[in-house]
Design a protein around this motif. Structure first.
Motif, mmCIF file in Angstrom:
data_model
loop_
_atom_site.group_PDB
_atom_site.id
_atom_site.type_symbol
_atom_site.label_atom_id
_atom_site.label_comp_id
_atom_site.label_asym_id
_atom_site.label_seq_id
_atom_site.Cartn_x
_atom_site.Cartn_y
_atom_site.Cartn_z
ATOM 1 N N GLY A 78 0.468 -0.947 0.046
ATOM 2 C CA GLY A 78 0.276 -0.479 -0.287
ATOM 3 C C GLY A 78 0.883 1.458 0.145
ATOM 4 N N ALA A 79 0.605 1.854 -0.994
ATOM 5 C CA ALA A 79 1.287 3.275 -0.919
ATOM 6 C C ALA A 79 0.290 4.379 0.080
ATOM 7 C CB ALA A 79 1.855 3.901 -2.524
ATOM 8 N N PHE A 80 -0.553 4.776 -0.868
ATOM 9 C CA PHE A 80 -1.605 4.863 0.085
ATOM 10 C C PHE A 80 -3.080 4.081 1.199
ATOM 11 C CE2 PHE A 80 -1.093 7.207 -3.757
ATOM 12 C CZ PHE A 80 -0.841 7.950 -3.612
ATOM 13 N N LYS A 81 -2.438 4.742 1.962
ATOM 14 C CA LYS A 81 -3.034 3.979 3.312
ATOM 15 C C LYS A 81 -4.897 4.445 3.548
ATOM 16 C CE LYS A 81 -2.045 0.593 4.744
ATOM 17 N NZ LYS A 81 -2.511 -0.433 3.835
ATOM 18 N N PRO A 82 -5.750 3.428 3.487
ATOM 19 C CA PRO A 82 -7.017 4.011 4.412
ATOM 20 C C PRO A 82 -6.759 3.752 6.040
ATOM 21 C CG PRO A 82 -7.480 2.263 3.499
ATOM 22 C CD PRO A 82 -5.955 2.447 2.556
ATOM 23 N N ARG A 83 -6.710 4.938 6.504
ATOM 24 C CA ARG A 83 -6.639 4.774 8.182
ATOM 25 C C ARG A 83 -7.934 4.873 9.143
ATOM 26 N NH1 ARG A 83 -1.463 2.086 9.429
ATOM 27 N NH2 ARG A 83 -2.079 1.495 10.794
#
Lengths: 339, 339, 339, 339
Positions: C128-133
């Motif tokens: 993941g480079a863009f992580k939904p957290r």
């Protein structure tokens, strides 16, 4: 148990919790944190009821730490329990398969099916004589006559039989005929029935309740063991979720989770989880792969004419092919060390 | 019942379904649609088991149309059933409140609480003598002694009493002492117990199972009615969901849905749904507003010392204030016509 | 669509429904039954909105018959869709395994892991480079720099890469670097994102929403296909249930159910379902056995130091052993004919 | 955070956990208990990721203690946040009612409905211009034209308007026209959208996700607040459960639970929870009684012809009667002190 106090809880509140704990015979140890105080409850035997502290002044949350079960716990007994029924063993690394129709309908029906499933490799026969049915107008089972048919099947085929008991009244008679007594999903927390099962000399197959937490399921097993019967087989059969594409959702993650917590054997019933045979087959393969101590599968020689659950019953030839696959998968998956 | 065939299902498949239906005594009427054929099953008495058709060749889906219940159905009996217990009526538009502790702990405890709740306006007393507990190590209730205390409470205060029965064995004795016999959540589908309740002369309060569909709950009531007992009071007490901020999720939408389907009265137990008293109070107000036929609320004079469920028990003065609010809310909400 | 009228609904009510249907351009055909009239709605293109009829006078229930999806439907296109990414094929009967860390942390980390998983037999790399957290305070991913690292991994190892896109803004750049663009669980019904994905030339991996019905999941895929992108890979990753022993409940029954409804390939992500590695391994075996078109598994060389999801990441040597097992299980289970 | 070690965990394991904690900058304090050691993690800022410890040797369980949110927390800010929109206030003890159709269909439709709901006492108008629809073939909203109609409604009636924004692309334009910007259920964890909302000068109504835990919902609000926008209104609209008698299950227990945790105002949308108008009315009463900071209710002058959600829209005269009831109920329930 850990009692988390609110931020800025007064010293009186903290002391109030300590006093309440000591009054019930526990040791309470306040643990100052960055933001707030927590209070550990120590030296309790068994678990502590969160309700005793949840309403006290200054208390924000109560977090149970110790698990409430004892006898079922792997921490108490590390080796796997092996439940033996004749030559069949649940919990020794093998994967015995129980098969048969949902309901006992006639002697002929049972014998035809029993011979077929035995030939395919099943080692135990299932069939309901007392049927729990959502509707009072549905077929309620053949009762004692059904039990006699099961005995006949055992005699003819050598297969031990498992059948459901629905109440304490009929426990004696079911116990007399069955090799394994099954307690169904809807009765998982019928505590009177659990206690009676605990006094039985027969192994008990305890199906998971439709919305039972793992802990509640193990506590139900604890009821049986606490009365003296250590031969308990757990049976996962699907849980109720929002899902509509299958009758229930087979919860395979419960297998590794349960095997960590308990030494009891665990079998899987993919038939009731799925509800339709096209799902039973892949879910049976998945059950073998996840690593279980046995399986229970519904088979009927003429499913379209079955009095109940025909849609989820396999045809004998489907079952035979499935047996080959699941035995191969078990051989590959095997050698499981859960902890 | 509507049987939806796959696109391109052959005429043989359609005929196979028709034959299967007729073999079981139904009338089958194929309905050609744009994309596919559907087959309506007519002239069935009661509901048809989807399983009989789900596995047939060419069948895509089976959709039940007729509801499987009869006696509980508002389509069969349109007027509300009113269950009377002494001067108390469930189902006549009033909202009687039942109150008391979770468990009977002592005569003194019960009398103190009973007098307080009566003064606040409660018209029936609750208290558990036989307690279903998740853990075999938790307090299991006072049994017969508890029943005798309940009788004493009735004698002293004039309040009729409701208490839970956990098994057929103790039904006689519970029935002897109780004015209303309660069947708990975990026993909603204990069909042997339901049948026994159906033979009782006492009104039965049937709590909804933790993951029961409305239809399953009504079918459980049908079991009782089918045996001859028409005095059934339904009780919503929260369902199991993914939620963690309350013990259960109180399902208030079930009230209008149930009242459309059935003529039976429905009471709400916000205490067990909530699990903590700060939630019981607003949920009790909501229950009054949604429009129920009664309420059951736990009250304890010293909740911190209660043997069970202390955290969800109201203090008597909280209960008194709450009673005023919910009676006012009921007066405003009232005059409900559900259908 | 089938509209079930109440018992005793008047002829006016029936006519009212017929009129309402015709006004919207449908054909309505009343079907008299034993107890009540039902009305079939025919000649509709696509599905009909139940809401249009649910509130009409005399209507008891509205039952959808036709499924609302077209392009994803196996009834429209019977052959399996095969999505190809370089030499990797999803949907042709093989079971390609995608592996890698939850998040791209550094070039070195990714290369070490990529080489290890490639050696073990993985054919695609994830990270993941863009992580939904859930928390704004958690690590949000390396962004563009992470994408560049993924490109480097592909260059060095030859493994195609899959990575998540969280919004339309970054779609162009993710699409530029990724071989497969992933739409995450929380965005399954982010319709703007789905439409953008539909305009992409890249295959899209569409994860199932946490509480998505099968039909809703397929409708989300329909959004992508409707914009012109036919390369959609479905990914089951566990659903939210009442269960607490695993992070989510892996719903393996969705596989046979989905494969009946759609021609699209379906991969399984046991890592996110389980949440702890001791569950990932048995669930991965089960996923191979149920019969999927691929798998996605998290691997980290030093899980204890991972910035996210370390507890569910396998050690490289665990992954290597697992690969052998799941390939063997796939070989046994294989040759699936779903319908 | 509390890390519970297995019974008989070695000193090395305990030390390993302590080291891991210190390596990440935390203080670790072992707490010897009766049966096992637990380890408290102190001096952490914000919450600690359980995943960092869950896989370490000897660790049985990891229990979070501190909540991960800061800005939304009532522990950080005790007084209720009041969000003001013109003369309307959310969070000051009043219960403003927002009403209007599901979708903006035409200027005339909106004006007719707006005048009717204003006359009945509504103080804000709702109407969707961009519609999230499960199916790509359903009406997707009027877009910008719909926003212009909403502006016209505000001009003519003086009612402020709330409408949904579905993506970052259209945020500017929605923000330009709307008085309150709504983020829908399916976008509750669309973090890019949340961040954009955090940069807006408009109040944001944040609907709860269909299966969102309270904590996840509050974390979504934290995303908005963290970017600088403190005007967040929470909106409960029903959760997904196993239930089939209503579209969703309205979770009223979330109100007292949320009000304890956060200072943000909370409104309730009974229309989307219910799905049919016969349930909307009693659930709206219940919402007023539970104690909310506002309500959002769908009204349509010709529901049978509505393009979407007609079945759950009230007729104007139903709404008018309902308004009287809920205002009376609010007056009785009022004076809530949540903490």
């Amino acid at each position: 148990m850990l009692i988390v106090m609110k931020k800025g809880a007064t010293e009186e509140s903290v002391q109030g919790v300590v006093n309440a704990a000591e009054k019930r015979g526990y040791t309470a140890r306040p643990i100052p944190g960055g933001d707030r105080v927590s209070i550990g409850i120590l030296h309790n035997k068994g678990s502590v009821d969160a309700g005793h502290f949840l309403g006290l002044s200054g208390v924000k949350e109560v977090i149970p730490v110790t698990k409430p079960y004892k006898l079922v716990s792997r921490e108490v007994k590390n080796e796997n329990t092996v439940v033996r029924v004749g030559n069949v063993a649940f919990g020794d690394g093998s994967m015995p398969v129980i098969a048969g129709p949902c309901a006992v309908e006639s002697e002929e029906q049972c014998l035809v099916i029993a011979r077929a499933v035995k030939k395919a490799g099943a080692v135990m026969f299932r069939g309901g004589a007392f049927k729990p049915r959502t509707s009072p107008y549905s077929f309620q089972g053949m009762g004692k006559e059904g039990l006699e048919i099961l005995a006949k099947v055992r005699e003819e085929t050598g297969l031990p039989v498992v059948t459901e008991v629905m109440d304490v009244e009929n426990f004696d008679i079911v116990e007399e005929y069955a090799d394994v007594v099954q307690i169904g999903t809807r009765n998982m927390q019928n505590f009177s029935l659990l206690k009676r099962a605990g006094k039985s000399g027969r192994p008990v197959m305890l199906k998971r309740g439709m919305s039972a937490l793992l802990q509640e399921w193990l506590m139900a097993a604890e009821y049986i063991m606490e009365e003296g019967n250590e031969q308990v087989i757990l049976c996962e059969r699907g849980i109720r979720t929002f899902v509509r594409h299958s009758r229930n959702t087979l919860d395979l993650s419960v297998v590794p989770a349960a095997k960590k917590e308990t030494h009891l054997p665990l079998v899987i019933d993919p038939s009731h989880a799925a509800g339709v045979r096209d799902q039973v087959i892949p879910l049976a393969r998945a059950s073998a792969a996840v690593g279980c101590d046995g399986m229970m599968i519904e088979v009927h020689h003429i499913p379209d004419e079955a009095v109940s659950d025909g849609a989820q019953s396999l045809y004998p030839d489907q079952f035979e092919k499935l047996m080959q696959k699941i035995n191969q998968i078990h051989a590959i998956s095997g050698d499981l060390s859960w902890e």
